[in-house]
Design an enzyme around this catalytic site. Structure first.
Site, PDB file in Angstrom:
ATOM      1  N   LYS A  33      -6.578  -4.727  -3.110  1.00  0.00           N
ATOM      2  CA  LYS A  33      -7.137  -5.521  -2.012  1.00  0.00           C
ATOM      3  C   LYS A  33      -8.173  -4.688  -1.263  1.00  0.00           C
ATOM      4  CE  LYS A  33      -3.389  -4.459   1.303  1.00  0.00           C
ATOM      5  NZ  LYS A  33      -4.192  -3.628   2.178  1.00  0.00           N
ATOM      6  N   ASP A  44       0.794  -1.244   0.000  1.00  0.00           N
ATOM      7  CA  ASP A  44       0.000   0.000   0.000  1.00  0.00           C
ATOM      8  C   ASP A  44       0.826   1.294   0.000  1.00  0.00           C
ATOM      9  OD1 ASP A  44      -1.903  -1.961   0.187  1.00  0.00           O
ATOM     10  OD2 ASP A  44      -2.763  -1.290   2.079  1.00  0.00           O
ATOM     11  N   CYS A  54      -2.026  -2.600   7.742  1.00  0.00           N
ATOM     12  CA  CYS A  54      -2.011  -3.507   6.588  1.00  0.00           C
ATOM     13  C   CYS A  54      -0.772  -4.388   6.526  1.00  0.00           C
ATOM     14  CB  CYS A  54      -2.184  -2.704   5.307  1.00  0.00           C
ATOM     15  SG  CYS A  54      -3.844  -2.009   5.179  1.00  0.00           S
TER      16      CYS A  54
HETATM   17  N1  TIU Z   1      -2.633   0.268   4.308  1.00  0.00           N
HETATM   18  C1  TIU Z   1      -3.074   0.446   5.543  1.00  0.00           C
HETATM   19  O1  TIU Z   1      -2.355   0.252   6.508  1.00  0.00           O
HETATM   20  N2  TIU Z   1      -4.371   0.926   5.693  1.00  0.00           N
HETATM   21  C2  TIU Z   1      -4.800   1.697   6.743  1.00  0.00           C
HETATM   22  O2  TIU Z   1      -5.963   2.040   6.829  1.00  0.00           O
HETATM   23  N3  TIU Z   1      -3.839   2.069   7.643  1.00  0.00           N
HETATM   24  C3  TIU Z   1      -3.989   2.925   8.691  1.00  0.00           C
HETATM   25  O3  TIU Z   1      -3.037   3.052   9.457  1.00  0.00           O
HETATM   26  N4  TIU Z   1      -5.110   3.596   8.844  1.00  0.00           N
END
Ligand code: TIU
Length: 224
Positions: free
Chosen positions: A128, A23, A161
Site C-alpha cells: 500500500k 505493516d 497506519c
Molecule cells: N505503518 C505506519 O504506521 N507508517 C508510518 O509511517 N508510521 C509512523 O508512525 N511513522
C-alpha cells in the site's frame, strides 16, 4: 462468537472475519529502516511480536482469512507523492539507499514482513502506498469477494497506519476490532489516545480487546 470487548461485546463469525496485520515490516520494527530515519526509537515496537505471533497462529488454526499489508512504493516512486517524500527532515528519504536497501521500496530487504510473522501461501499480502490499507489497493474488493464483514486489526503504528486503515474500514461498513496488545506506537501516549478515541462514543470507529480475550475463544472453536 462473542468477545468481551470495549466498549461493549463484539460478535463475529470466523468465516466472515479477516485478521488484518498492518505493516509488520522491517522498515518499522528494525533499526536502519523508515521508522528510524524519521527519528524514532524503533525498539518499542518489537515487544508486541510474541502476542501478534500467538494470534496469527491461532487464527491460522481456525482457518481464518489473513491479510498482511506493507507500506511500500514502486522502484520509480511513481506512487509516492512528492509531498510524502519531502515531508520533514528524515536522515534518509523514501527511495534512498539504507542499510536494509532502499527505504520503503517494494521488494527491498527492509520492506519484508519480519520473519516471525511471515505470510504463508493462501494469505493476502498487499503493498500500500498510503497510510491506509484501502487507499489505492484492491483490499475492499478482495474482502467483499471473500464475504468478509468483520476485521480484527493488529500491527504498527497504532495512530498512523492502523488507525487510518481502521477508519477507512469503518467507513466502508466493516465492524472492526483492534487488538490492544498487538499494536504499538513510537509514542506510548499516542497509542493510548488512539485506542481510547476509536472505541469512544459507543465504538465510533470500532471495538478494542486484548489478545487474552480472543485466544481462548479461538481455542474453543473447531479447528479447520
Ligand atoms: N505503518 C505506519 O504506521 N507508517 C508510518 O509511517 N508510521 C509512523 O508512525 N511513522
Amino acid at each position: 462468537m462473542q468477545l468481551n470487548a470495549n466498549p461493549f461485546p463484539y460478535d463475529f463469525e470466523i468465516s466472515k472475519t479477516a485478521l488484518v496485520i498492518i505493516d509488520m515490516q522491517r522498515d518499522f520494527i528494525e533499526p536502519g529502516g523508515f521508522g528510524e530515519t524519521l527519528g524514532n526509537d524503533v525498539s518499542l515496537l518489537e515487544a508486541i511480536v510474541p502476542a501478534c505471533q500467538a494470534v496469527l497462529q491461532a487464527w491460522r488454526g481456525v482457518g481464518g482469512l489473513v491479510v498482511h499489508t506493507r507500506e511500500a512504493h514502486d522502484a520509480e516512486l511513481k506512487d509516492c507523492p512528492p509531498a510524502k517524500r519531502n515531508r520533514g527532515n528524515p536522515s534518509l528519504r523514501i527511495g534512498d539507499a539504507g542499510p536494509m536497501g532502499r527505504i520503503l521500496v517494494s521488494g527491498e530487504p527492509g520492506n519484508q514482513i519480519i520473519p516471525a510473522l511471515a505470510p504463508v501461501p493462501g494469505e493476502i499480502v498487499l503493498d500500500k502506498p498510503g497510510k491506509g490499507a484501502f487507499y489505492a489497493t484492491p483490499l475492499h474488493s478482495l474482502l467483499q469477494q471473500a464475504g468478509i464483514t468483520h476485521l480484527l486489526f493488529m500491527g504498527v503504528t497504532t495512530e498512523v497506519c492502523v488507525q487510518t486503515s481502521m477508519r477507512e474500514a469503518n467507513d466502508r461498513g466493516y465492524d472492526c476490532l483492534l487488538l490492544e496488545d498487538c499494536t504499538e506506537s513510537y509514542f506510548p501516549a499516542f497509542k493510548a489516545a488512539a485506542v481510547e478515541m476509536m472505541r469512544a462514543q459507543g465504538a465510533i470507529v470500532g471495538w478494542t480487546a486484548m489478545s487474552s480475550q480472543l485466544l481462548p475463544a479461538l481455542a474453543a472453536a473447531p479447528a479447520r
